[in-house]
Design an enzyme around this catalytic site. Structure first.
Site, PDB file in Angstrom:
ATOM      1  N   THR A  14      31.591  82.096  45.540  1.00 42.97           N
ATOM      2  CA  THR A  14      31.919  82.960  46.671  1.00 42.97           C
ATOM      3  C   THR A  14      30.629  83.529  47.248  1.00 42.97           C
ATOM      4  OG1 THR A  14      33.225  84.850  47.431  1.00 42.97           O
ATOM      5  CG2 THR A  14      32.176  85.085  45.295  1.00 42.97           C
ATOM      6  N   LYS A  63      30.801  88.263  46.598  1.00 48.49           N
ATOM      7  CA  LYS A  63      30.579  89.172  45.477  1.00 48.49           C
ATOM      8  C   LYS A  63      29.073  89.435  45.374  1.00 48.49           C
ATOM      9  CE  LYS A  63      35.189  88.475  43.870  1.00 48.49           C
ATOM     10  NZ  LYS A  63      36.167  87.640  43.200  1.00 48.49           N
ATOM     11  N   THR A  87      41.528  76.206  60.400  1.00 47.30           N
ATOM     12  CA  THR A  87      41.213  77.624  60.479  1.00 47.30           C
ATOM     13  C   THR A  87      39.810  77.801  61.056  1.00 47.30           C
ATOM     14  OG1 THR A  87      41.260  79.707  59.245  1.00 47.30           O
ATOM     15  CG2 THR A  87      40.330  77.828  58.100  1.00 47.30           C
ATOM     16  N   THR A  88      39.627  78.884  61.793  1.00 47.85           N
ATOM     17  CA  THR A  88      38.358  79.124  62.477  1.00 47.85           C
ATOM     18  C   THR A  88      37.216  79.281  61.477  1.00 47.85           C
ATOM     19  OG1 THR A  88      39.504  80.109  64.339  1.00 47.85           O
ATOM     20  CG2 THR A  88      37.201  80.727  64.074  1.00 47.85           C
TER      21      THR A  88
HETATM   22  C1  LIG Z   1      37.446  86.988  43.715  1.00 48.37           C
HETATM   23  C2  LIG Z   1      37.706  85.651  43.114  1.00 48.37           C
HETATM   24  C3  LIG Z   1      37.930  84.527  43.905  1.00 48.37           C
HETATM   25  C4  LIG Z   1      38.126  84.637  45.372  1.00 48.37           C
HETATM   26  O1  LIG Z   1      36.930  84.845  46.038  1.00 48.37           O
HETATM   27  P1  LIG Z   1      36.975  85.594  47.458  1.00 48.37           P
HETATM   28  O2  LIG Z   1      35.727  85.167  48.113  1.00 48.37           O
HETATM   29  O3  LIG Z   1      37.047  87.052  47.168  1.00 48.37           O
HETATM   30  O4  LIG Z   1      38.194  85.115  48.167  1.00 48.37           O
HETATM   31  C5  LIG Z   1      38.003  83.282  43.295  1.00 48.37           C
HETATM   32  N1  LIG Z   1      37.903  83.140  41.954  1.00 48.37           N
HETATM   33  C6  LIG Z   1      37.735  84.211  41.164  1.00 48.37           C
HETATM   34  C7  LIG Z   1      37.633  84.003  39.696  1.00 48.37           C
HETATM   35  C8  LIG Z   1      37.651  85.498  41.709  1.00 48.37           C
HETATM   36  O5  LIG Z   1      37.540  86.551  40.908  1.00 48.37           O
END
Ligand SMILES: *Cc1c(COP(=O)(O)O)cnc(C)c1O
Length: 425
Positions: free
Chosen positions: A244, A247, A276-277
Site C-alpha cells: 500500500t 500506511k 475506475t478512475t
Molecule cells: C490496510 C490493509 C490493506 C488495505 O490497504 P489500503 O491501502 O488501506 O486499502 C490490505 N492488506 C492489509 C493486511 C491491510 O492491513
C-alpha cells in the site's frame, strides 16, 4: 415492509454485542505529529494519536507535501478518467517504475487502494489460471478474502503461519494443478511475521505461485523499505508482492509488483483496475517522493524500531498485558469488547490519548485489544505519559494487569536509567 427497521436492527445488534464503532473526529497538525485536534462534543481539544498507520510520519514530510502541491499546481487535481479511457498520467508511470525497482520486479501496477489491489489482483490471477486452487492463511486480511471469493476458485485455508499444515494441503493436490499461496508478511493485529523462506521452499517443491501482502512492512523493513522480503533477501522468490501507499508511505493507493506478463495480464483483465478512475497525479507524485525518501533514509526505520521497543519495554515493566510482537506493532490485551471501548473512551477524555479499540471481527472474540503503533516521532516523554495513562485506566476499569505487576521494583527500575540517559545526552 419497513425498510428502515432492518437497518436499525442491524445497528442494534452491534450495540448489543458492544462492538458498535465510533470514529473520533480528528484534524492532524503538520509540524506537531503525532498531535491532532479532536473535535469533541465539548469543542476542539489537542490530543496525541497512538494508533495511526502513518507509521513513519511520512504523510507530514515536507518533501512529500511539496511534491503533492507541485504536481497539483502543474497538472491539476484529478486524473481525468480511467486509464483505459484517458491514458496514463505521467507521475503514475514513474510511480510504477519506482515500485518495481523497490521490490526488484519487472513491473508494477497501481490501484486506488491496497484493498482494491488485493481484491482485483487475487481474483484476476486465480480466475486466469485454469482450475486454480488458492491456499490462504487463516488470518489473511479482508481484502484478500474478497479477492479469493470473487475469483470463484476453490480455496483451502491453512492454520496461521503453519508450514506443516500448508504442506499437508499441498501434498494432497494433483501435481499438475495450478496453485496460488496467499499470505501476509507482517500480520498487523498481532505483529508477527510469516515464515516466508519456508513458504517459498514449499512453493518450489510443489510448483505453486506465491502472493504476499507486505502492506504493514513496505517502507519499514529492508534497507530500502522493500519490506520483510527485502530484509530477508527473499523478494526474488515470491511471484507477486503487494503493498500500500497509504500506511508507511503516508499517501493513498495500493499496488502489485511481479513479472511483466503477470502485471500486463492483471492490467488487461481486472475490472477493479479497468473500470475506475486513476489516482490523481499529485497523489502519485507524493507517493514517489515518499518511496524515494525511504529508499535512501534509514533514520525513520531505526527511530520507529527504537521507539516501538521502548514502548513494549516500558508498558511491560508496568505490568500491562503487552501481547508478544516481533514488529513495530504493540498490542495490549483487554479481552472484552465493552472494556476495550471504555478504556479507549477514558484514554481520550481523561488523558487526551487516542487509541481506537480493536474488537471482533477484526480480531477473534476474547482477544479485544488496544493496538498501539509508536512512530519515530513518539518521544520517550510521550511513551512515559502513555504508560501512566494506561495504568490509571487499567486500575479505574479493573482490567487485569499481568501477574508480575505490583511492587515489581526490578523491572520498573530498568526503565529509569534509560530515560535519564536519553534526556542526558
Ligand atoms: C490496510 C490493509 C490493506 C488495505 O490497504 P489500503 O491501502 O488501506 O486499502 C490490505 N492488506 C492489509 C493486511 C491491510 O492491513
Amino acid at each position: 415492509m419497513n425498510y428502515q427497521r432492518f437497518f436499525e436492527e442491524a445497528i442494534d445488534q452491534l450495540h448489543a454485542e458492544k462492538r458498535y464503532r465510533v470514529f473520533a473526529n480528528l484534524e492532524r497538525i503538520v509540524g506537531a505529529f503525532p498531535r491532532a485536534v479532536w473535535h469533541s462534543e465539548k469543542g476542539p481539544r489537542e490530543i496525541t494519536v497512538w494508533c495511526s498507520n502513518d507509521y513513519l510520519g511520512m504523510g507530514h514530510h515536507p518533501d512529500v507535501i511539496a511534491a503533492m502541491c507541485d504536481a497539483a499546481g502543474r497538472m491539476g487535481s484529478g486524473a481525468g478518467g480511467t486509464r483505459n479511457i484517458s491514458g496514463n498520467n505521467h507521475p503514475l508511470v514513474e510511480l510504477e517504475q519506482e515500485l518495481a525497482d523497490l521490490h526488484g520486479k519487472e513491473a508494477g501496477l497501481v490501484f486506488t487502494s491496497g484493498f482494491v489491489s488485493n481484491e482485483a489482483a487475487i481474483s484476476t490471477i486465480a480466475r486466469l489460471l485454469p482450475n486454480c486452487l488458492i491456499l490462504s492463511d487463516e488470518l489473511n486480511h479482508a481484502s484478500m478474502i474478497e479477492g479469493i471469493r470473487r475469483s470463484g476458485a476453490e480455496k483451502k485455508i491453512f492454520r496461521h503461519n503453519d508450514v506443516a499444515h500448508l504442506e499437508s494441503l499441498l501434498k494432497a493436490v494433483a501435481p499438475g494443478r495450478a496453485k496460488l499461496i496467499v499470505f501476509e508478511s507482517v500480520y498487523s493485529m498481532d505483529g508477527d511475521i510469516a515464515p516466508i523462506a519456508a513458504i517459498a521452499d514449499l512453493a518450489d517443491k510443489y510448483n505453486a505461485m506465491t502472493y504476499i501482502d507486505e502492506v504493514h512492512a513496505v517502507g519499514m523493513y529492508g534497507p530500502h523499505g522493500g519490506g520483510v522480503t527485502e530484509r530477508e533477501g527473499l523478494a526474488h522468490r515470491i511471484d507477486i508482492i503487494e503493498g500500500t501507499l497509504a500506511k508507511a508511505f503516508g499517501m493513498l493507493g495500493g499496488y502489485i509488483t511481479g513479472s511483466r506478463a503477470l502485471i500486463d495480464a492483471v492490467r488487461s483483465y481486472a475490472p477493479g483496475f479497468i473500470f475506475t478512475t486513476a489516482l490523481p497525479p499529485a497523489i502519485a507524485a507524493a507517493a514517489t517522493a515518499s518511496i524515494r525518501h525511504l529508499k535512501r533514509s534509514q533514520a525513520e526505520r531505526d527511530g520507529q524500531q527504537r521507539q516501538a521497543q521502548r514502548t513494549k519495554d516500558v508498558l511491560s515493566a508496568a505490568g500491562l498485558p503487552v501481547m508478544p510482537s516481533e514488529t513495530h506493532i504493540v498490542p495490549i490485551l483487554v479481552g472484552d469488547p465493552e472494556l476495550c471501548k471504555m478504556a479507549s473512551d477514558r484514554l481520550l477524555e481523561r488523558h487526551a490519548i487516542y487509541i481506537q479499540p480493536i474488537n471482533y471481527p477484526t480480531v477473534p472474540r476474547g482477544t479485544e485489544r488496544l493496538r498501539i503503533t509508536p512512530t519515530p516521532l513518539h518521544s520517550d516523554v510521550l511513551i512515559d505519559g502513555l504508560r501512566d495513562a494506561l495504568m490509571e485506566t487499567w486500575e479505574a476499569l479493573g482490567i487485569p494487569f499481568v501477574e508480575t505487576h505490583r511492587g515489581n521494583v526490578i523491572q520498573t527500575d530498568r526503565i529509569v536509567p534509560l530515560a535519564v540517559s536519553k534526556s542526558g545526552g
